[in-house]
Design a protein around this motif. Structure first.
Motif, PDB file in Angstrom:
ATOM      1  N   GLU A  99      64.928  95.226  47.164  1.00  0.00           N
ATOM      2  CA  GLU A  99      64.799  94.803  45.761  1.00  0.00           C
ATOM      3  C   GLU A  99      64.027  95.830  44.941  1.00  0.00           C
ATOM      4  OE1 GLU A  99      66.614  92.419  44.843  1.00  0.00           O
ATOM      5  OE2 GLU A  99      67.107  91.821  46.883  1.00  0.00           O
ATOM      6  N   MET A 100      63.021  96.457  45.548  1.00  0.00           N
ATOM      7  CA  MET A 100      62.239  97.471  44.825  1.00  0.00           C
ATOM      8  C   MET A 100      63.108  98.672  44.455  1.00  0.00           C
ATOM      9  SD  MET A 100      58.636  97.368  46.949  1.00  0.00           S
ATOM     10  CE  MET A 100      57.944  98.742  46.030  1.00  0.00           C
ATOM     11  N   LYS A 101      64.059  99.002  45.336  1.00  0.00           N
ATOM     12  CA  LYS A 101      64.925 100.155  45.093  1.00  0.00           C
ATOM     13  C   LYS A 101      66.133  99.803  44.219  1.00  0.00           C
ATOM     14  CE  LYS A 101      63.830 102.823  49.241  1.00  0.00           C
ATOM     15  NZ  LYS A 101      64.377 103.459  50.474  1.00  0.00           N
ATOM     16  N   SER A 102      66.293  98.544  43.912  1.00  0.00           N
ATOM     17  CA  SER A 102      67.451  98.124  43.112  1.00  0.00           C
ATOM     18  C   SER A 102      67.348  98.568  41.660  1.00  0.00           C
ATOM     19  CB  SER A 102      67.598  96.600  43.172  1.00  0.00           C
ATOM     20  OG  SER A 102      66.540  95.963  42.460  1.00  0.00           O
ATOM     21  N   GLY A 103      66.143  98.873  41.201  1.00  0.00           N
ATOM     22  CA  GLY A 103      65.949  99.288  39.814  1.00  0.00           C
ATOM     23  C   GLY A 103      65.754  98.133  38.850  1.00  0.00           C
ATOM     24  N   LYS A 104      65.896  96.898  39.331  1.00  0.00           N
ATOM     25  CA  LYS A 104      65.692  95.737  38.479  1.00  0.00           C
ATOM     26  C   LYS A 104      64.200  95.427  38.363  1.00  0.00           C
ATOM     27  CE  LYS A 104      70.083  93.549  39.798  1.00  0.00           C
ATOM     28  NZ  LYS A 104      70.715  92.333  40.384  1.00  0.00           N
ATOM     29  N   LYS A 105      63.821  94.893  37.239  1.00  0.00           N
ATOM     30  CA  LYS A 105      62.418  94.563  36.996  1.00  0.00           C
ATOM     31  C   LYS A 105      62.164  93.101  37.329  1.00  0.00           C
ATOM     32  CE  LYS A 105      58.753  94.931  33.536  1.00  0.00           C
ATOM     33  NZ  LYS A 105      58.417  95.313  32.136  1.00  0.00           N
ATOM     34  N   ALA A 106      61.182  92.864  38.197  1.00  0.00           N
ATOM     35  CA  ALA A 106      60.824  91.495  38.561  1.00  0.00           C
ATOM     36  C   ALA A 106      60.146  90.801  37.374  1.00  0.00           C
ATOM     37  CB  ALA A 106      59.878  91.514  39.762  1.00  0.00           C
ATOM     38  N   ILE A 136      67.133  82.477  45.159  1.00  0.00           N
ATOM     39  CA  ILE A 136      65.925  83.169  45.610  1.00  0.00           C
ATOM     40  C   ILE A 136      65.398  83.997  44.442  1.00  0.00           C
ATOM     41  CG2 ILE A 136      64.963  84.829  47.253  1.00  0.00           C
ATOM     42  CD1 ILE A 136      65.861  82.308  48.592  1.00  0.00           C
ATOM     43  N   ARG A 137      64.096  83.987  44.249  1.00  0.00           N
ATOM     44  CA  ARG A 137      63.481  84.769  43.178  1.00  0.00           C
ATOM     45  C   ARG A 137      62.675  85.913  43.763  1.00  0.00           C
ATOM     46  NH1 ARG A 137      63.298  83.114  38.099  1.00  0.00           N
ATOM     47  NH2 ARG A 137      61.276  84.097  37.713  1.00  0.00           N
ATOM     48  N   PHE A 138      62.814  87.072  43.132  1.00  0.00           N
ATOM     49  CA  PHE A 138      61.989  88.242  43.488  1.00  0.00           C
ATOM     50  C   PHE A 138      60.890  88.340  42.449  1.00  0.00           C
ATOM     51  CE2 PHE A 138      61.245  92.940  43.279  1.00  0.00           C
ATOM     52  CZ  PHE A 138      60.655  93.058  44.529  1.00  0.00           C
ATOM     53  N   VAL A 139      59.644  88.205  42.892  1.00  0.00           N
ATOM     54  CA  VAL A 139      58.522  88.107  41.955  1.00  0.00           C
ATOM     55  C   VAL A 139      57.448  89.127  42.303  1.00  0.00           C
ATOM     56  CG1 VAL A 139      58.918  85.665  41.483  1.00  0.00           C
ATOM     57  CG2 VAL A 139      57.420  86.320  43.377  1.00  0.00           C
TER      58      VAL A 139
END
Length: 648
Positions: A239-246, A356-359
């Motif tokens: 998720e960190m490498k996905s480029g999306k902002k939590a 699922i949430r990435f926080v």
């Protein structure tokens, strides 16, 4: 000459040499053009002499006076009027000579007569006299002749330039050599020689220290990146490498797998025993989880928490298939336990589909969501520790009915929930043999080494009966698999699979498209550390195949699996642009040198749009490869930069 405390010289002092350098360059250029003109005349003279000798000896060929012909040819060769010759009568060789004592090098089927044929290295001419073909030739290495002429004429310019050359050479050696050496090292992929560079100039020392500092910082950061990447679990790192902002949410199936009786094993066995057996289990489980597109979130004692994102394949079916393979791995560990181990090695699993949430939390990133809680609650409902089982909600059963048999159902109120839930438990699973016989698309859910070996045998049998469509359906599934770790049995199974297809192809039972597709799978199913000579030999055989797709795919795979790929260089000059382009790409990723660069420029400058497109594809791919693998090489290598500018 230079004391240890001698101060470094400023680059400004080098300006003094500009005038002298200009003088040397202009004189050298004029000298070069003069010598080159003489070189061209010398080449023309040698060609004329060679043709004259050939014409003079034609009567000896016609009269078949071969002894005298041999003597005169040898005399002409000794005084350098010719360098090699051969007289052929049909397929027989009457007499011959070349400097390398290599008859096969000149014993070829000459078809062009009475014309001078030449390249940068040699020139030759063949005349046909009745059944005889008489060929003579000379070497005309322009560089070598150029050197000889320079040597002969060195006195004309040496006296004029010696003083200037010494002065400029001394300045360059003292103040530019370090910078030149530094530039050369930076434009290559080997930076180990940086420590050997010594600088006498202030500017050179600054550049050297900055470069050495950058390299050490780069190595430190790479080490730190690997360390922290290994410290983070794959689910968080992904998720960190996905480029999306939590924070953000996604649909996924959360899975938990837990070892039955772990507490008992931990309390009764020695630490070394527990550590060894759990490490073996975790290594196999992680590889299997990754094969089924799983991302591990946590290791909690003996429990593994991971999730599979919802995608083209049903994530709950993937979860069940993954658990089935983990159960098999656990059973193999149990079967290998020493006599008297006095414990089983059974595992239980559960899975739940949901959001699922990435926080971003105060101590880093994390996953959250109801499936994390529900999967734990489902796992707590398992009280049968004598067998491995998977527990899931009844709602998932419709998508899982082809993969398992429901052992029992349970109506229960999960802790913290207001409504009762119906749970299903599966202990028996559809075999890979039955799944393949029922529906080949179910191969998506069979990814263990044992499953793959069965798939190879099944597909071989299908091809033997002419069922290409089954193979290509399976191929579209298999090409999405990528094995980082595997067993020798699986690698050998794929190698035999490829050998069988090669055999079927020779017998015309499997077409070239089938063979080329099978070859392309080799990199996916045989990790580099399991590559054996027989697989490389099979791929080497494919290089000589008449089908260009087969050749191209073999080149790509050998680029991944073979340690030394120098033998692939010859395919750079293939007349087929796909074969040539793939050879350029594979070779260029190992070492982008002048030869490959010139060939790529030839492609980019071609009037054929197919060759242009191939050239652009290779250059773009090489740019992306080096930008990721070696940023310094990407920024400093002039040959790569020239190619990238041409496609910009």
């Amino acid at each position: 000459m230079f004391g240890k405390n001698r101060r470094s010289k400023s680059l400004i002092l080098l300006i003094v040499g500009v005038f002298w350098l200009g003088y040397v360059v202009s004189s050298s250029i004029q000298f070069y053009f003069n010598v080159r003109s003489l070189t061209e005349k010398e080449i023309l003279r040698r060609q004329t002499q060679m043709q004259f000798i050939q014409e003079s000896f034609i009567p000896l060929v016609i009269t078949e006076n071969f002894n005298l012909l041999k003597d005169r040819l040898e005399n002409a060769r000794k005084i350098h009027l010719i360098d090699f010759y051969i007289l052929q009568n049909g397929s027989d060789v009457v007499t011959w000579y070349n400097n390398f004592d290599n008859l096969s090098g000149i014993n070829v089927d000459y078809q062009v007569f009475n014309q001078l044929l030449q390249n940068d290295q040699l020139a030759f001419r063949t005349v046909k006299l009745m059944d005889y073909r008489f060929t003579t030739g000379v070497f005309q290495d322009r560089n070598e002749i150029l050197k000889q002429n320079i040597w002969l004429m060195k006195g004309m310019i040496l006296q004029e330039l010696i003083i200037v050359t010494l002065m400029v050479g001394l300045i360059v050696y003292l103040f530019l050599k370090d910078i030149i050496d530094l530039t050369k090292i930076l434009s290559t992929r080997d930076r180990s020689k940086l420590a050997s560079v010594k600088s006498l100039s202030k500017e050179g020392q600054t550049l050297l220290k900055a470069t050495q500092s950058y390299e050490s910082t780069k190595q430190y950061l790479e080490h730190e990146n690997r360390y922290y990447s290994d410290s983070l679990t794959p689910a968080i790192l992904h998720e960190m490498k996905s480029g999306k902002k939590a924070p953000y949410a996604f649909q996924s199936t959360m899975i938990r797998v837990d070892l039955n009786g772990y507490t008992q094993i931990f309390l009764e066995k020695k630490d070394e025993y527990v550590t060894d057996i759990m490490n073996a289990y975790f290594i196999q489980a992680r590889e299997l989880i990754e094969r089924y597109n799983g991302l591990i979130y946590q290791y909690v004692g003996d429990e593994i928490v991971f999730h599979i994102k919802e995608g083209p394949q049903n994530s709950q079916a993937m979860a069940l298939a993954c658990l089935r393979s983990v159960f098999k791995a656990a059973q193999e560990i149990e079967d290998s336990l020493p006599v008297g181990a006095d414990h089983c090695f059974k595992v239980k699993g559960s899975f739940v589909l949901g959001k699922i949430r990435f926080v971003n939390q105060d101590s880093g990133f994390a996953l959250s969501g109801l499936p994390l809680i529900e999967s734990a609650r489902l796992l707590s409902q398992v009280d049968d520790k004598a067998s491995s089982s998977a527990t899931f909600y009844a709602e998932a059963s419709e998508s899982l009915q082809e993969l398992c048999t429901i052992a029992d159902t349970k109506e229960t109120l999960l802790k913290g929930f207001s409504k009762p839930s119906t749970l299903y438990r599966a202990k028996e699973f559809t075999s890979v043999e039955k799944a393949l016989a029922t529906d080949i698309t179910l191969l998506t859910y069979f990814r263990s080494d044992e499953d793959l070996c069965h798939a190879y045998s099944f597909l071989t049998e299908e091809l033997e009966t002419g069922k290409d469509s089954t193979f290509f359906t399976a191929f579209n599934i298999l090409k999405t698999f990528k094995l980082k770790m595997s067993t020798e049995a699986q690698a050998d199974g794929f190698t035999q699979f490829l050998a069988d297809i090669l055999k079927l192809n020779k017998e015309q039972k499997a077409n070239d498209k089938v063979l080329s597709a099978a070859i392309s799978l080799a990199s996916n199913f045989v990790p580099a550390y399991l590559v054996k000579e027989n697989l490389l030999e099979q791929l080497g055989t494919c290089l000589e195949h008449k089908d260009h797709r087969v050749q191209a795919n073999a080149i790509i795979v050998l680029g991944d699996l073979a340690k030394d790929i120098a033998f692939l260089r010859r395919f750079v000059y293939s007349k087929n642009n796909r074969v040539s382009a793939d050879a350029l790409l594979v070779s260029g990723k190992r070492d982008l040198d002048k030869e490959l660069t010139e060939k790529l420029k030839e492609y980019l400058d071609s009037k054929n749009p197919l060759f242009q497109a191939s050239g652009r594809f290779v250059v773009k791919s090489l740019g992306e490869h080096y930008r990721n693998a070696d940023p310094i090489f990407y920024e400093t290598n002039s040959m790569l930069k020239d190619l990238l500018r041409k496609i910009a």
